[in-house]
Design a protein around this motif. Structure first.
Motif, PDB file in Angstrom:
ATOM      1  N   ILE A   1       0.845  -1.184   0.000  1.00 53.44           N
ATOM      2  CA  ILE A   1       0.000   0.000   0.000  1.00 53.44           C
ATOM      3  C   ILE A   1       0.885   1.240   0.000  1.00 53.44           C
ATOM      4  CG2 ILE A   1      -1.745   1.299   1.281  1.00 53.44           C
ATOM      5  CD1 ILE A   1      -2.825  -1.270   2.347  1.00 53.44           C
ATOM      6  N   GLY A   2       0.658   2.138  -0.958  1.00 54.59           N
ATOM      7  CA  GLY A   2       1.419   3.373  -1.015  1.00 54.59           C
ATOM      8  C   GLY A   2       1.421   4.072   0.336  1.00 54.59           C
ATOM      9  N   LYS A   3       2.587   4.521   0.785  1.00 55.72           N
ATOM     10  CA  LYS A   3       2.709   5.034   2.154  1.00 55.72           C
ATOM     11  C   LYS A   3       1.852   6.269   2.393  1.00 55.72           C
ATOM     12  CE  LYS A   3       6.037   5.482   5.868  1.00 55.72           C
ATOM     13  NZ  LYS A   3       5.326   6.562   6.567  1.00 55.72           N
ATOM     14  N   GLU A   4       1.681   7.104   1.379  1.00 53.61           N
ATOM     15  CA  GLU A   4       0.833   8.278   1.573  1.00 53.61           C
ATOM     16  C   GLU A   4      -0.609   7.864   1.828  1.00 53.61           C
ATOM     17  OE1 GLU A   4       1.123  11.612  -1.025  1.00 53.61           O
ATOM     18  OE2 GLU A   4       3.250  11.285  -1.393  1.00 53.61           O
ATOM     19  N   LEU A   5      -1.070   6.840   1.128  1.00 52.91           N
ATOM     20  CA  LEU A   5      -2.402   6.305   1.368  1.00 52.91           C
ATOM     21  C   LEU A   5      -2.485   5.720   2.767  1.00 52.91           C
ATOM     22  CD1 LEU A   5      -5.246   5.345   0.535  1.00 52.91           C
ATOM     23  CD2 LEU A   5      -4.171   3.332  -0.466  1.00 52.91           C
ATOM     24  N   TYR A   6      -1.505   4.932   3.132  1.00 48.80           N
ATOM     25  CA  TYR A   6      -1.492   4.278   4.441  1.00 48.80           C
ATOM     26  C   TYR A   6      -1.498   5.314   5.562  1.00 48.80           C
ATOM     27  CZ  TYR A   6      -0.109   1.007   8.146  1.00 48.80           C
ATOM     28  OH  TYR A   6      -0.065   0.259   9.296  1.00 48.80           O
ATOM     29  N   ASP A   7      -0.616   6.321   5.452  1.00 46.11           N
ATOM     30  CA  ASP A   7      -0.510   7.334   6.500  1.00 46.11           C
ATOM     31  C   ASP A   7      -1.693   8.291   6.505  1.00 46.11           C
ATOM     32  OD1 ASP A   7       1.902   6.286   7.298  1.00 46.11           O
ATOM     33  OD2 ASP A   7       3.118   7.759   6.244  1.00 46.11           O
ATOM     34  N   GLY A   8      -2.193   8.604   5.307  1.00 42.87           N
ATOM     35  CA  GLY A   8      -3.244   9.596   5.205  1.00 42.87           C
ATOM     36  C   GLY A   8      -4.641   9.061   5.444  1.00 42.87           C
ATOM     37  N   GLU A   9      -4.924   7.846   4.980  1.00 39.44           N
ATOM     38  CA  GLU A   9      -6.277   7.313   5.075  1.00 39.44           C
ATOM     39  C   GLU A   9      -6.373   5.978   5.802  1.00 39.44           C
ATOM     40  OE1 GLU A   9      -5.184   8.270   1.810  1.00 39.44           O
ATOM     41  OE2 GLU A   9      -6.116  10.244   1.901  1.00 39.44           O
ATOM     42  N   LEU A  10      -5.249   5.339   6.078  1.00 39.49           N
ATOM     43  CA  LEU A  10      -5.273   4.044   6.759  1.00 39.49           C
ATOM     44  C   LEU A  10      -4.458   4.097   8.042  1.00 39.49           C
ATOM     45  CD1 LEU A  10      -4.806   1.648   3.708  1.00 39.49           C
ATOM     46  CD2 LEU A  10      -6.842   1.884   5.097  1.00 39.49           C
ATOM     47  N   ARG A  11      -4.593   5.182   8.769  1.00 38.96           N
ATOM     48  CA  ARG A  11      -3.824   5.329  10.002  1.00 38.96           C
ATOM     49  C   ARG A  11      -4.294   4.326  11.037  1.00 38.96           C
ATOM     50  NH1 ARG A  11      -4.972  10.510   8.214  1.00 38.96           N
ATOM     51  NH2 ARG A  11      -6.873  10.545   9.462  1.00 38.96           N
ATOM     52  N   LYS A  12      -3.363   3.804  11.812  1.00 37.35           N
ATOM     53  CA  LYS A  12      -3.733   2.866  12.874  1.00 37.35           C
ATOM     54  C   LYS A  12      -4.589   3.556  13.930  1.00 37.35           C
ATOM     55  CE  LYS A  12       0.294  -0.173  12.754  1.00 37.35           C
ATOM     56  NZ  LYS A  12       1.440  -0.676  13.516  1.00 37.35           N
ATOM     57  N   LYS A  13      -5.469   2.803  14.494  1.00 37.47           N
ATOM     58  CA  LYS A  13      -6.266   3.322  15.597  1.00 37.47           C
ATOM     59  C   LYS A  13      -5.334   3.720  16.736  1.00 37.47           C
ATOM     60  CE  LYS A  13     -10.116   2.012  18.582  1.00 37.47           C
ATOM     61  NZ  LYS A  13     -11.060   0.927  18.937  1.00 37.47           N
ATOM     62  N   VAL A  14      -5.595   4.850  17.344  1.00 34.56           N
ATOM     63  CA  VAL A  14      -4.738   5.354  18.426  1.00 34.56           C
ATOM     64  C   VAL A  14      -4.670   4.333  19.552  1.00 34.56           C
ATOM     65  CG1 VAL A  14      -4.457   7.155  20.171  1.00 34.56           C
ATOM     66  CG2 VAL A  14      -5.269   7.743  17.882  1.00 34.56           C
ATOM     67  N   GLY A  15      -3.446   4.026  19.972  1.00 33.87           N
ATOM     68  CA  GLY A  15      -3.237   3.083  21.056  1.00 33.87           C
ATOM     69  C   GLY A  15      -3.123   1.646  20.624  1.00 33.87           C
ATOM     70  N   ALA A  16      -3.273   1.375  19.316  1.00 32.72           N
ATOM     71  CA  ALA A  16      -3.178  -0.003  18.840  1.00 32.72           C
ATOM     72  C   ALA A  16      -1.760  -0.511  18.963  1.00 32.72           C
ATOM     73  CB  ALA A  16      -3.627  -0.085  17.390  1.00 32.72           C
ATOM     74  N   THR A  17      -1.620  -1.764  19.332  1.00 41.51           N
ATOM     75  CA  THR A  17      -0.286  -2.332  19.524  1.00 41.51           C
ATOM     76  C   THR A  17      -0.019  -3.540  18.655  1.00 41.51           C
ATOM     77  OG1 THR A  17      -1.113  -3.677  21.358  1.00 41.51           O
ATOM     78  CG2 THR A  17      -0.169  -1.543  21.918  1.00 41.51           C
ATOM     79  N   THR A  18      -1.063  -4.109  18.056  1.00 42.66           N
ATOM     80  CA  THR A  18      -0.850  -5.305  17.254  1.00 42.66           C
ATOM     81  C   THR A  18      -0.841  -4.966  15.784  1.00 42.66           C
ATOM     82  OG1 THR A  18      -3.193  -5.793  17.099  1.00 42.66           O
ATOM     83  CG2 THR A  18      -2.030  -6.716  18.983  1.00 42.66           C
ATOM     84  N   SER A  19      -0.209  -5.830  14.993  1.00 46.00           N
ATOM     85  CA  SER A  19      -0.048  -5.564  13.559  1.00 46.00           C
ATOM     86  C   SER A  19      -1.345  -5.735  12.785  1.00 46.00           C
ATOM     87  CB  SER A  19       1.011  -6.505  12.975  1.00 46.00           C
ATOM     88  OG  SER A  19       0.599  -7.841  13.111  1.00 46.00           O
ATOM     89  N   THR A  20      -2.379  -6.315  13.428  1.00 40.56           N
ATOM     90  CA  THR A  20      -3.644  -6.523  12.726  1.00 40.56           C
ATOM     91  C   THR A  20      -4.761  -5.681  13.329  1.00 40.56           C
ATOM     92  OG1 THR A  20      -4.115  -8.449  14.133  1.00 40.56           O
ATOM     93  CG2 THR A  20      -3.034  -8.862  12.029  1.00 40.56           C
ATOM     94  N   SER A  21      -4.411  -4.579  13.999  1.00 44.44           N
ATOM     95  CA  SER A  21      -5.425  -3.751  14.642  1.00 44.44           C
ATOM     96  C   SER A  21      -6.218  -2.951  13.610  1.00 44.44           C
ATOM     97  CB  SER A  21      -4.747  -2.796  15.624  1.00 44.44           C
ATOM     98  OG  SER A  21      -3.807  -1.992  14.946  1.00 44.44           O
ATOM     99  N   THR A  22      -7.401  -2.495  14.012  1.00 40.97           N
ATOM    100  CA  THR A  22      -8.228  -1.668  13.143  1.00 40.97           C
ATOM    101  C   THR A  22      -7.539  -0.340  12.887  1.00 40.97           C
ATOM    102  OG1 THR A  22     -10.204  -2.685  14.043  1.00 40.97           O
ATOM    103  CG2 THR A  22     -10.489  -0.588  12.922  1.00 40.97           C
TER     104      THR A  22
END
Length: 210
Positions: free
Chosen positions: A41-62
């Motif tokens: 996934i393009g990093k700008e897409l990931y950072d801009g629209e697919l940000r991890k939920k705040v406080g998430a610690t696992t690699s499969t978090s929402t």
């Protein structure tokens, strides 16, 4: 119903609008059975629209998902695609530079691949690659992702502009293991190695509301 391969073009790039529709009509088990390997996934897409939920610690978090930004981005990508259709990348930076940084690529082999090559995903500018990134900074045959017993390794093929994992330049011809959510840069284009479960959960929760 369309499968994930049906909405992936010959360059390995997924149609985002159709991916969202697929997720809305597919169970988690059905989706992961189709998308057996991580996405790039393009990093700008990931950072801009697919940000991890705040406080998430696992690699499969929402992850946080901004639907309005995605719709705007899809519209701009559609216009860019209409504007340039060419077999060879131009001598100057392509107009789809922003599009590449917001693209999603599926790790999959092209049809009719020899059985002994099924575990090697070829990445580069040339059309014979499994994932084609059409920009002049990408070498014709830039890198490979190797799948081995549930693990993933990346190999730079002595590319001109190099391959970086988590911002570290990797040595050509040396396999480097990939972890989920690792960043991978081919030349100037950076992607996030993302588990299908993350993508599915993000879309279901933030776009569909459940």
């Amino acid at each position: 119903m369309a499968s994930i391969r049906d909405i992936t073009d010959t360059k390995g790039r997924i149609n985002y609008i159709q991916l969202r529709e697929l997720v809305s009509n597919t169970s988690l088990s059905e989706f992961t059975s189709q998308a057996q390997y991580p996405f790039l996934i393009g990093k700008e897409l990931y950072d801009g629209e697919l940000r991890k939920k705040v406080g998430a610690t696992t690699s499969t978090s929402t992850m946080k998902f901004d639907a309005s930004e995605i719709r705007e981005r899809i519209a701009s990508l559609a216009e860019a695609k209409k504007a340039s259709i060419a077999n060879e990348p131009p001598a100057q930076p392509v107009s789809d530079t922003g599009g590449i940084s917001h693209a999603i690529y599926l790790l999959r082999k092209k049809l009719y691949t020899k059985e002994d090559e099924q575990n090697v995903i070829n990445i580069g500018r040339a059309e014979d690659n499994d994932i084609v990134i059409a920009d002049f900074v990408i070498s014709k045959h830039h890198a490979q992702i190797i799948i081995f017993h549930g693990m993933y390794f990346i190999l730079d093929l002595n590319s001109t502009n190099g391959t970086r994992v988590n911002q570290q330049l990797i040595s050509p011809k040396m396999k480097v293991q990939l972890a989920m959510n690792a960043t991978i840069a081919f030349g100037r284009f950076c992607f996030v190695f993302t588990h299908p479960l993350q993508v599915y959960r993000a879309m279901r929760k933030e776009i569909l509301g459940f």
